[in-house]
Design a protein around this motif. Structure first.
Motif, PDB file in Angstrom:
ATOM      1  N   MET A  66       0.779  -1.281  -0.093  1.00 23.65           N
ATOM      2  CA  MET A  66      -0.060  -0.055   0.106  1.00 23.65           C
ATOM      3  C   MET A  66       0.842   1.190   0.143  1.00 23.65           C
ATOM      4  O   MET A  66       0.740   2.290   0.358  1.00 23.65           O
ATOM      5  N   GLY A  67       2.011   1.074  -0.590  1.00 24.53           N
ATOM      6  CA  GLY A  67       2.986   2.415  -0.645  1.00 24.53           C
ATOM      7  C   GLY A  67       3.644   2.804   0.383  1.00 24.53           C
ATOM      8  O   GLY A  67       4.269   4.073   0.470  1.00 24.53           O
ATOM      9  N   ARG A  68       3.508   1.893   1.425  1.00 20.38           N
ATOM     10  CA  ARG A  68       4.292   2.280   2.928  1.00 20.38           C
ATOM     11  C   ARG A  68       5.799   1.941   2.500  1.00 20.38           C
ATOM     12  O   ARG A  68       6.294   1.346   1.659  1.00 20.38           O
ATOM     13  N   ARG A  69       6.590   2.665   3.238  1.00 25.47           N
ATOM     14  CA  ARG A  69       8.054   2.487   3.391  1.00 25.47           C
ATOM     15  C   ARG A  69       8.336   1.158   4.420  1.00 25.47           C
ATOM     16  O   ARG A  69       7.681   1.113   5.436  1.00 25.47           O
ATOM     17  N   TRP A  70       9.211   0.514   4.131  1.00 31.85           N
ATOM     18  CA  TRP A  70       9.881  -0.477   4.972  1.00 31.85           C
ATOM     19  C   TRP A  70      11.421   0.033   5.481  1.00 31.85           C
ATOM     20  O   TRP A  70      12.330   0.470   4.827  1.00 31.85           O
ATOM     21  N   LEU A  71      11.234   0.323   6.889  1.00 33.17           N
ATOM     22  CA  LEU A  71      12.371   0.682   7.405  1.00 33.17           C
ATOM     23  C   LEU A  71      13.284  -0.171   8.385  1.00 33.17           C
ATOM     24  O   LEU A  71      12.714  -0.823   9.013  1.00 33.17           O
ATOM     25  N   SER A  72      14.600  -0.235   8.152  1.00 28.22           N
ATOM     26  CA  SER A  72      15.609  -1.335   8.687  1.00 28.22           C
ATOM     27  C   SER A  72      16.769  -0.628   9.006  1.00 28.22           C
ATOM     28  O   SER A  72      17.419  -0.161   7.994  1.00 28.22           O
ATOM     29  N   PRO A  73      17.439  -0.712  10.204  1.00 36.10           N
ATOM     30  CA  PRO A  73      18.936  -0.300  10.194  1.00 36.10           C
ATOM     31  C   PRO A  73      19.940  -1.257   9.271  1.00 36.10           C
ATOM     32  O   PRO A  73      19.316  -2.388   9.002  1.00 36.10           O
ATOM     33  N   ALA A  74      21.064  -0.665   8.976  1.00 33.66           N
ATOM     34  CA  ALA A  74      21.897  -1.487   8.283  1.00 33.66           C
ATOM     35  C   ALA A  74      22.431  -2.603   9.062  1.00 33.66           C
ATOM     36  O   ALA A  74      22.618  -2.624  10.211  1.00 33.66           O
ATOM     37  N   ASN A  75      22.780  -3.844   8.590  1.00 34.77           N
ATOM     38  CA  ASN A  75      23.731  -5.003   8.753  1.00 34.77           C
ATOM     39  C   ASN A  75      23.095  -5.729  10.223  1.00 34.77           C
ATOM     40  O   ASN A  75      23.780  -6.413  11.045  1.00 34.77           O
ATOM     41  N   ALA A  76      21.714  -5.551  10.504  1.00 36.00           N
ATOM     42  CA  ALA A  76      21.060  -6.122  11.558  1.00 36.00           C
ATOM     43  C   ALA A  76      20.051  -7.144  11.158  1.00 36.00           C
ATOM     44  O   ALA A  76      19.489  -8.138  11.966  1.00 36.00           O
ATOM     45  N   ASN A  77      19.204  -6.760  10.164  1.00 31.36           N
ATOM     46  CA  ASN A  77      18.203  -7.752   9.786  1.00 31.36           C
ATOM     47  C   ASN A  77      18.180  -8.408   8.422  1.00 31.36           C
ATOM     48  O   ASN A  77      19.299  -8.132   7.713  1.00 31.36           O
ATOM     49  N   LEU A  78      17.116  -9.264   7.903  1.00 31.82           N
ATOM     50  CA  LEU A  78      17.268  -9.648   6.669  1.00 31.82           C
ATOM     51  C   LEU A  78      16.303  -8.864   5.681  1.00 31.82           C
ATOM     52  O   LEU A  78      15.133  -8.544   6.094  1.00 31.82           O
ATOM     53  N   LEU A  79      17.039  -8.451   4.585  1.00 33.31           N
ATOM     54  CA  LEU A  79      16.096  -7.721   3.494  1.00 33.31           C
ATOM     55  C   LEU A  79      16.438  -8.345   2.269  1.00 33.31           C
ATOM     56  O   LEU A  79      17.858  -8.402   1.775  1.00 33.31           O
ATOM     57  N   PHE A  80      15.721  -9.323   1.759  1.00 29.21           N
ATOM     58  CA  PHE A  80      15.876  -9.803   0.281  1.00 29.21           C
ATOM     59  C   PHE A  80      14.725 -10.120  -0.451  1.00 29.21           C
ATOM     60  O   PHE A  80      13.503  -9.839   0.081  1.00 29.21           O
ATOM     61  N   SER A  81      14.898 -10.346  -1.604  1.00 27.59           N
ATOM     62  CA  SER A  81      13.853 -10.729  -2.682  1.00 27.59           C
ATOM     63  C   SER A  81      14.222 -11.939  -3.441  1.00 27.59           C
ATOM     64  O   SER A  81      15.319 -12.080  -3.846  1.00 27.59           O
ATOM     65  N   VAL A  82      13.367 -12.740  -3.703  1.00 24.34           N
ATOM     66  CA  VAL A  82      13.570 -13.855  -4.645  1.00 24.34           C
ATOM     67  C   VAL A  82      12.538 -13.975  -5.682  1.00 24.34           C
ATOM     68  O   VAL A  82      11.327 -13.563  -5.715  1.00 24.34           O
ATOM     69  N   LEU A  83      13.293 -14.594  -6.725  1.00 22.40           N
ATOM     70  CA  LEU A  83      12.382 -14.256  -8.015  1.00 22.40           C
ATOM     71  C   LEU A  83      11.736 -15.807  -8.519  1.00 22.40           C
ATOM     72  O   LEU A  83      12.768 -16.594  -8.612  1.00 22.40           O
ATOM     73  N   LEU A  84      10.654 -15.991  -8.553  1.00 15.67           N
ATOM     74  CA  LEU A  84      10.053 -17.293  -8.990  1.00 15.67           C
ATOM     75  C   LEU A  84       9.439 -16.978 -10.323  1.00 15.67           C
ATOM     76  O   LEU A  84       8.853 -16.101 -10.648  1.00 15.67           O
ATOM     77  N   ARG A  85       9.406 -18.305 -11.262  1.00 11.73           N
ATOM     78  CA  ARG A  85       8.520 -18.231 -12.549  1.00 11.73           C
ATOM     79  C   ARG A  85       7.748 -19.580 -12.496  1.00 11.73           C
ATOM     80  O   ARG A  85       7.908 -20.351 -13.261  1.00 11.73           O
ATOM     81  N   PRO A  86       6.737 -19.456 -11.541  1.00 12.59           N
ATOM     82  CA  PRO A  86       5.938 -20.829 -11.376  1.00 12.59           C
ATOM     83  C   PRO A  86       4.893 -20.704 -12.619  1.00 12.59           C
ATOM     84  O   PRO A  86       4.385 -19.716 -13.132  1.00 12.59           O
ATOM     85  N   VAL A  87       4.507 -21.887 -13.030  1.00 14.62           N
ATOM     86  CA  VAL A  87       3.302 -22.118 -13.902  1.00 14.62           C
ATOM     87  C   VAL A  87       1.881 -22.022 -13.276  1.00 14.62           C
ATOM     88  O   VAL A  87       1.472 -23.261 -12.809  1.00 14.62           O
ATOM     89  N   LEU A  88       1.647 -21.018 -13.239  1.00 19.87           N
ATOM     90  CA  LEU A  88       0.428 -20.795 -12.274  1.00 19.87           C
ATOM     91  C   LEU A  88      -0.566 -19.487 -12.959  1.00 19.87           C
ATOM     92  O   LEU A  88      -0.026 -18.663 -13.602  1.00 19.87           O
ATOM     93  N   GLU A  89      -1.868 -19.807 -12.688  1.00 18.94           N
ATOM     94  CA  GLU A  89      -2.549 -18.684 -13.010  1.00 18.94           C
ATOM     95  C   GLU A  89      -2.402 -17.450 -11.961  1.00 18.94           C
ATOM     96  O   GLU A  89      -2.356 -17.676 -11.023  1.00 18.94           O
ATOM     97  N   ALA A  90      -2.613 -16.037 -12.311  1.00 12.91           N
ATOM     98  CA  ALA A  90      -2.372 -15.053 -11.387  1.00 12.91           C
ATOM     99  C   ALA A  90      -3.150 -15.155 -10.056  1.00 12.91           C
ATOM    100  O   ALA A  90      -2.325 -14.774  -9.155  1.00 12.91           O
ATOM    101  N   GLU A  91      -4.117 -15.647  -9.939  1.00 14.27           N
ATOM    102  CA  GLU A  91      -4.976 -15.698  -8.816  1.00 14.27           C
ATOM    103  C   GLU A  91      -4.303 -16.513  -7.565  1.00 14.27           C
ATOM    104  O   GLU A  91      -4.583 -16.537  -6.545  1.00 14.27           O
ATOM    105  N   GLN A  92      -3.644 -17.508  -8.134  1.00 11.69           N
ATOM    106  CA  GLN A  92      -3.047 -18.552  -7.404  1.00 11.69           C
ATOM    107  C   GLN A  92      -1.608 -18.090  -6.807  1.00 11.69           C
ATOM    108  O   GLN A  92      -1.343 -18.505  -5.934  1.00 11.69           O
TER     109      GLN A  92
END
Ligand code: BTN
Length: 279
Positions: A66-92
């Motif tokens: 919803m357009g919010r920010r995610w705040l996190s100090p450096a070197n303390a937490n986990l901040l990551f993203s992974v990319l998948l290409r699943p064979v699915l319909e959007a709703e799933q």
């Protein structure tokens, strides 16, 4: 983690610990990034392979729903993203966010012992504080998914006393378990589980996950108000269905199905309290 041990994220160490995992094949690490989700989406649009992992120690424009920010100090937490290409319909895709939440819960249990609950659709809460937020973004061609990016912000070795200014009731593993944990080990546990769980879910074996994400949901049985793209829906949260949509029983006893929205829990007077006020 032993006292005094340094918890630095090192792509080579992560790759080695991930072994044969799909998430070991294309690890992109930068000390500082605007947003791991933004980079992962750009890479997805340019054809990056399934399993691409984008990881950072610090985001300058971390994003929440919803357009919010995610705040996190450096070197303390986990901040990551992974990319998948699943064979699915959007709703799933929404069901995969629930599966991701379960992988995080199980990884957390193994590495730290903490046991958070799911606040549909994308948060993990522990002892009344927000421990983690998931940001799922995807691209669709026709009715099929082209790629999905699952981003995670997880508060690990951060003292929430430092949270002033972030504007939301946050907590961390350190605050609740009273110990520091290895972010590398936690990341690896989460990703290995997510690979296994998402594989099963995409092949249609959802039964056990469906049961577990309902058992773990903190909203069920509560009065809620959900802000959706098409207006507000209120009633009692009854279950989360197999596609990850929440089912609300409205005042007439009719079921309303909501795939995505912003939830407030209503108190006995019918007033809402936003648990994720500015996540
Ligand atoms: C939310 O609570 O609304 C979701 C927060 C998701 C934050 C993570 S941090 C890593 C990834 N990159 C981003 O910009 N956002 C997600």
């Amino acid at each position: 983690m032993r006292e005094g041990q340094c918890d630095v994220l090192q792509p080579d160490v992560i790759r080695k610990k991930l072994g044969q995992s799909v998430f070991a094949a294309n690890i992109i690490f930068h000390e500082t990034l605007s947003s791991t989700n933004t980079l992962a989406k750009n890479l997805g649009a340019r054809g990056a392979p399934e399993g691409t992992l984008v990881l950072t120690e610090k985001q300058t424009a971390g994003r929440g729903r919803m357009g919010r920010r995610w705040l996190s100090p450096a070197n303390a937490n986990l901040l990551f993203s992974v990319l998948l290409r699943p064979v699915l319909e959007a709703e799933q895709v929404f069901s995969l966010t629930m599966v991701f939440a379960l992988a995080i819960i199980d990884g957390l249990k193994k590495i730290s012992g903490v046991s958070p609950v799911i606040k549909w659709p994308n948060d993990l809460y522990l002892a009344g504080g927000k421990l983690a937020g998931i940001l799922t973004e995807f691209s669709v061609v026709g009715r099929s998914v082209e790629y999905v990016v699952f981003g995670l912000g997880l508060n690990v070795n951060w003292n929430p006393a430092e949270k002033e200014g972030t504007g939301y009731p946050a907590t961390s593993i350190l605050a609740e378990a009273g110990k520091r944990v290895s972010r590398t080990d936690l990341l690896v546990e989460i990703l290995k589980r997510f690979e296994a769980y998402s594989g099963e879910a995409v092949s249609g074996r959802l039964g056990g996950f469906y049961k577990r994400w309902n058992e773990r949901s903190m909203l069920l049985g509560k009065g809620v108000e959900i802000e959706t793209a098409n207006g507000r829906i209120s009633g009692k949260a009854s279950r989360i269905d197999r596609k990850g949509a929440i089912i609300i029983l409205d005042e007439h006893g009719h079921e309303q199905r909501v795939l995505s929205g912003d939830v407030s829990v209503l108190d006995h007077t019918g007033h809402g309290s936003r648990l994720n006020a500015s996540s």
